[in-house]
Motif scaffolding. Structure first.
Motif, mmCIF file in Angstrom:
data_model
loop_
_atom_site.group_PDB
_atom_site.id
_atom_site.type_symbol
_atom_site.label_atom_id
_atom_site.label_comp_id
_atom_site.label_asym_id
_atom_site.label_seq_id
_atom_site.Cartn_x
_atom_site.Cartn_y
_atom_site.Cartn_z
ATOM 1 N N GLY A 179 12.748 1.349 11.543
ATOM 2 C CA GLY A 179 12.355 2.459 12.407
ATOM 3 C C GLY A 179 10.933 2.414 12.908
ATOM 4 O O GLY A 179 10.425 3.409 13.426
ATOM 5 N N GLY A 180 10.267 1.281 12.785
ATOM 6 C CA GLY A 180 8.911 1.139 13.311
ATOM 7 C C GLY A 180 8.908 0.360 14.609
ATOM 8 O O GLY A 180 9.950 -0.132 15.059
ATOM 9 N N GLU A 181 7.732 0.252 15.208
ATOM 10 C CA GLU A 181 7.589 -0.479 16.460
ATOM 11 C C GLU A 181 6.419 -1.452 16.341
ATOM 12 O O GLU A 181 5.279 -1.035 16.108
ATOM 13 C CB GLU A 181 7.337 0.489 17.619
ATOM 14 C CG GLU A 181 7.158 -0.202 18.948
ATOM 15 C CD GLU A 181 6.779 0.757 20.075
ATOM 16 O OE1 GLU A 181 6.531 0.256 21.179
ATOM 17 O OE2 GLU A 181 6.717 1.981 19.850
ATOM 18 N N ALA A 182 6.708 -2.729 16.504
ATOM 19 C CA ALA A 182 5.653 -3.747 16.537
ATOM 20 C C ALA A 182 5.070 -3.739 17.945
ATOM 21 O O ALA A 182 5.801 -3.902 18.918
ATOM 22 C CB ALA A 182 6.225 -5.119 16.198
ATOM 23 N N VAL A 183 3.751 -3.514 18.047
ATOM 24 C CA VAL A 183 3.132 -3.411 19.374
ATOM 25 C C VAL A 183 2.268 -4.626 19.722
ATOM 26 O O VAL A 183 1.962 -4.848 20.888
ATOM 27 C CB VAL A 183 2.313 -2.107 19.516
ATOM 28 C CG1 VAL A 183 3.233 -0.895 19.478
ATOM 29 C CG2 VAL A 183 1.229 -2.000 18.448
ATOM 30 N N LEU A 184 1.890 -5.426 18.711
ATOM 31 C CA LEU A 184 1.039 -6.589 18.943
ATOM 32 C C LEU A 184 1.051 -7.473 17.706
ATOM 33 O O LEU A 184 1.129 -6.968 16.588
ATOM 34 C CB LEU A 184 -0.407 -6.134 19.232
ATOM 35 C CG LEU A 184 -1.448 -7.194 19.548
ATOM 36 C CD1 LEU A 184 -1.134 -7.932 20.840
ATOM 37 C CD2 LEU A 184 -2.834 -6.541 19.647
ATOM 38 N N CYS A 185 0.988 -8.783 17.930
ATOM 39 C CA CYS A 185 0.861 -9.753 16.837
ATOM 40 C C CYS A 185 -0.454 -10.492 17.029
ATOM 41 O O CYS A 185 -0.745 -10.953 18.133
ATOM 42 C CB CYS A 185 1.997 -10.770 16.869
ATOM 43 S SG CYS A 185 3.649 -10.061 16.823
ATOM 44 N N ILE A 186 -1.233 -10.592 15.956
ATOM 45 C CA ILE A 186 -2.499 -11.333 15.995
ATOM 46 C C ILE A 186 -2.450 -12.377 14.895
ATOM 47 O O ILE A 186 -2.142 -12.063 13.737
ATOM 48 C CB ILE A 186 -3.716 -10.415 15.732
ATOM 49 C CG1 ILE A 186 -3.778 -9.272 16.722
ATOM 50 C CG2 ILE A 186 -5.006 -11.217 15.724
ATOM 51 C CD1 ILE A 186 -4.331 -9.607 18.066
ATOM 52 N N VAL A 187 -2.763 -13.622 15.255
ATOM 53 C CA VAL A 187 -2.827 -14.698 14.275
ATOM 54 C C VAL A 187 -4.132 -15.465 14.453
ATOM 55 O O VAL A 187 -4.702 -15.488 15.544
ATOM 56 C CB VAL A 187 -1.620 -15.664 14.385
ATOM 57 C CG1 VAL A 187 -0.325 -14.961 14.007
ATOM 58 C CG2 VAL A 187 -1.506 -16.282 15.755
ATOM 59 N N LEU A 188 -4.556 -16.074 13.374
ATOM 60 C CA LEU A 188 -5.746 -16.912 13.427
ATOM 61 C C LEU A 188 -5.471 -18.115 14.325
ATOM 62 O O LEU A 188 -6.232 -18.413 15.240
ATOM 63 C CB LEU A 188 -6.116 -17.360 11.999
ATOM 64 C CG LEU A 188 -7.368 -18.178 11.809
ATOM 65 C CD1 LEU A 188 -8.593 -17.430 12.272
ATOM 66 C CD2 LEU A 188 -7.509 -18.563 10.344
ATOM 67 N N ALA A 245 1.486 1.679 3.004
ATOM 68 C CA ALA A 245 2.088 2.593 3.983
ATOM 69 C C ALA A 245 3.511 2.170 4.338
ATOM 70 O O ALA A 245 3.877 1.001 4.232
ATOM 71 C CB ALA A 245 1.215 2.644 5.240
ATOM 72 N N SER A 246 4.292 3.156 4.763
ATOM 73 C CA SER A 246 5.667 2.881 5.191
ATOM 74 C C SER A 246 5.678 2.482 6.670
ATOM 75 O O SER A 246 4.684 2.612 7.372
ATOM 76 C CB SER A 246 6.544 4.116 4.976
ATOM 77 O OG SER A 246 6.134 5.137 5.861
ATOM 78 N N VAL A 247 6.827 2.032 7.143
ATOM 79 C CA VAL A 247 6.974 1.500 8.495
ATOM 80 C C VAL A 247 7.538 2.537 9.464
ATOM 81 O O VAL A 247 7.187 2.547 10.642
ATOM 82 C CB VAL A 247 7.899 0.257 8.445
ATOM 83 C CG1 VAL A 247 8.239 -0.239 9.822
ATOM 84 C CG2 VAL A 247 7.262 -0.840 7.619
ATOM 85 N N LYS A 248 8.398 3.411 8.973
ATOM 86 C CA LYS A 248 9.142 4.344 9.826
ATOM 87 C C LYS A 248 8.222 5.133 10.766
ATOM 88 O O LYS A 248 7.221 5.710 10.335
ATOM 89 C CB LYS A 248 9.947 5.313 8.967
ATOM 90 C CG LYS A 248 10.900 6.169 9.768
ATOM 91 C CD LYS A 248 11.783 6.988 8.843
ATOM 92 C CE LYS A 248 12.624 7.961 9.601
ATOM 93 N NZ LYS A 248 13.827 7.424 10.130
ATOM 94 N N SER A 249 8.574 5.096 12.044
ATOM 95 C CA SER A 249 7.885 5.837 13.111
ATOM 96 C C SER A 249 6.443 5.374 13.348
ATOM 97 O O SER A 249 5.653 6.113 13.928
ATOM 98 C CB SER A 249 7.899 7.345 12.828
ATOM 99 O OG SER A 249 9.230 7.790 12.703
ATOM 100 N N LYS A 250 6.094 4.176 12.910
ATOM 101 C CA LYS A 250 4.728 3.677 13.075
ATOM 102 C C LYS A 250 4.652 2.685 14.236
ATOM 103 O O LYS A 250 5.607 1.979 14.527
ATOM 104 C CB LYS A 250 4.240 2.978 11.803
ATOM 105 C CG LYS A 250 4.364 3.814 10.537
ATOM 106 C CD LYS A 250 3.372 4.937 10.508
ATOM 107 C CE LYS A 250 3.530 5.866 9.326
ATOM 108 N NZ LYS A 250 3.437 5.313 8.022
#
Length: 193
Positions: free
Chosen positions: A160-169, A129-134
């Motif tokens: 053009g995307g938005e990172a809303v959360l980062c999850i790591v082990l 999938a692409s990143v734009k507007s996601k």
């Protein structure tokens, strides 16, 4: 021939950019053991405290990765309404198995990202999938310095995307956010004493 100090400084620079010991060893044409040894001491020979994280016991079986992904999915749903997320991004290589499972569990698009080893702009795979507007949840295995995660967030924003959360082990950082994006880890490794 480079001096030990020059090698140490170059290895440390690459480590601070988010490269693994293996990537640094390739870049500097040295063995992984040499890089690990070099980075475990400062130039005065004092041991530097750090924690090496290995999760091979999980990684050898898909069903174990799936169980960890289920925990990550639970954390994601605790943090955000699922309808506010469009995509799950896996950072190569170790974030991809978890992201793939999460994409399936949460019925979201899958994005694959490869950070550039020298800190330049990374690459989003065109096969996914692409990143734009996601609105994107970023998945990785271990966050040591946070540099890879910062670059990932920056590259998402550039596209053009938005990172809303980062999850790591596992996170070795004490912060609960990076570049104004919340970070959640299953395990936090902190040096004591």
């Amino acid at each position: 021939m480079k001096s030990l100090e020059e090698l140490y400084n170059r290895a440390l620079e690459l480590k601070n950019k988010g490269m693994s010991d293996k990537e640094i060893s390739t870049e500097l044409h040295l063995s992984v053991n040499t890089i690990t040894w070099l980075l475990s001491k400062d130039l005065k020979g004092n041991k530097i405290s750090d924690t090496k994280i290995g999760w091979r016991s999980i990684g050898v079986y898909g069903n174990r990765i799936e169980k960890i992904a289920e925990i990550m999915a639970d954390i994601i749903s605790e943090e955000l309404p699922l309808d506010e997320i469009t995509s799950i991004l896996g950072i190569t290589i170790n974030g991809i198995p978890y992201a793939t499972m999460l994409s399936d569990l949460l019925e979201k698009e899958l994005i694959v990202y490869r950070p550039h080893p020298s800190g330049q702009e990374g690459m989003f795979s065109s096969n996914f999938a692409s990143v734009k507007s996601k609105k994107i949840v970023i998945i990785d295995d271990v966050m040591s310095t946070g540099e890879t995660m910062k670059r990932t967030i920056d590259d998402i924003r550039k596209k053009g995307g938005e990172a809303v959360l980062c999850i790591v082990l596992v996170s070795k950082l004490s912060s609960d956010e990076i570049n104004n994006v919340p970070v959640r880890s299953l395990i936090r490794a902190t040096m004591v004493g």
